[in-house]
Design an enzyme around this catalytic site. Structure first.
Site, short mmCIF file in Angstrom:
data_model
loop_
_atom_site.label_atom_id
_atom_site.label_comp_id
_atom_site.label_asym_id
_atom_site.label_seq_id
_atom_site.Cartn_x
_atom_site.Cartn_y
_atom_site.Cartn_z
N ARG A 41 0.85 -1.19 0.00
CA ARG A 41 0.00 0.00 0.00
C ARG A 41 0.89 1.24 0.00
O ARG A 41 1.51 1.58 1.01
CB ARG A 41 -0.92 -0.01 1.23
N SER A 110 -12.95 -3.40 0.50
CA SER A 110 -13.14 -2.99 1.89
C SER A 110 -14.60 -2.66 2.19
O SER A 110 -15.24 -1.92 1.44
CB SER A 110 -12.28 -1.77 2.22
N LYS A 139 -5.15 4.11 9.47
CA LYS A 139 -6.17 4.49 8.50
C LYS A 139 -7.22 5.31 9.23
O LYS A 139 -7.94 4.80 10.07
CB LYS A 139 -6.78 3.24 7.85
#
Length: 211
Positions: A41, A110, A139
């Protein structure tokens, strides 16, 4: 080609999460500790930089037979022959990805609120990321934390494999699995650990106890 989702310990890795250490080296230690799926990521890298580090990572992972997932960058995933891609609520839609990348890869999606389970995109996915289970600094753009009850609720509503993410570590791994998760995705508890191999092994041990 991946026929089904069967992973148990899923590492989400980035250069920032590795805190100045080499991303590939940290990931290799984690794999030795029991990680069996890796997602890279890198939200802020341009194509060339993202492709470069992803290629290095894939070369190492191929030696261990561990699949590589690319977060939200189809061009990088295709150019590096990754095993799949993971997207979120504000990323490219799974249906659009399927038009450009046909069968033989993993597509993760997600889930940040319950209504997503009933939209048309779910049919194109191979697994669902339940994000976040617990509040996390990694996050911060999510709707709410699901908690253990939330995992159990989602488990009752879908047969899709569930990957739980969000402040997962060795002390809560067992409970998260028992609540209904099929796999645990970990960032800081492994990437930021002094010994990533040991950290991964401790979480993997809790997973094995729970299944």
């Amino acid at each position: 080609m991946i026929d089904r989702f069967s992973s148990r310990l899923y590492l989400v890795v980035s250069e920032d999460a590795c805190r100045g250490r080499d991303l590939v080296s940290v990931t290799e230690m984690a794999v030795k500790g029991g990680v069996d799926l890796v997602q890279i990521r890198e939200k802020h890298k341009d194509f060339a930089a993202f492709q470069s580090v992803t290629s290095r990572l894939k070369e190492m992972l191929d030696q261990y037979g561990v699949p590589l997932i690319v977060n939200d960058n189809l061009a990088v995933a295709l150019s590096c022959c990754a095993s799949g891609i993971h997207v979120g609520n504000s990323d490219m839609l799974p249906a659009e990805i399927k038009k450009q990348w046909h069968d033989g890869f993993l597509l993760g999606y997600s889930i940040e609120y319950e209504e997503q389970l009933f939209n048309s995109q779910i049919q194109y996915t191979d697994y669902l990321g339940i994000s976040p289970v617990f509040n996390t600094q990694t996050k911060t753009d999510t709707v709410t934390a699901w908690g253990l009850h939330g995992i159990s609720k989602i488990r009752s509503l879908t047969n899709k494999p569930l990957v739980a993410i969000g402040n997962i570590h060795a002390k809560n791994a067992y409970d998260v699995m028992r609540a209904g998760a099929d796999c645990l995705a970990v960032v800081s508890a492994i990437c930021g650990a002094e010994n990533p191999e040991q950290a991964a092994a401790e979480i993997r041990n809790q997973i094995e106890k729970a299944i």
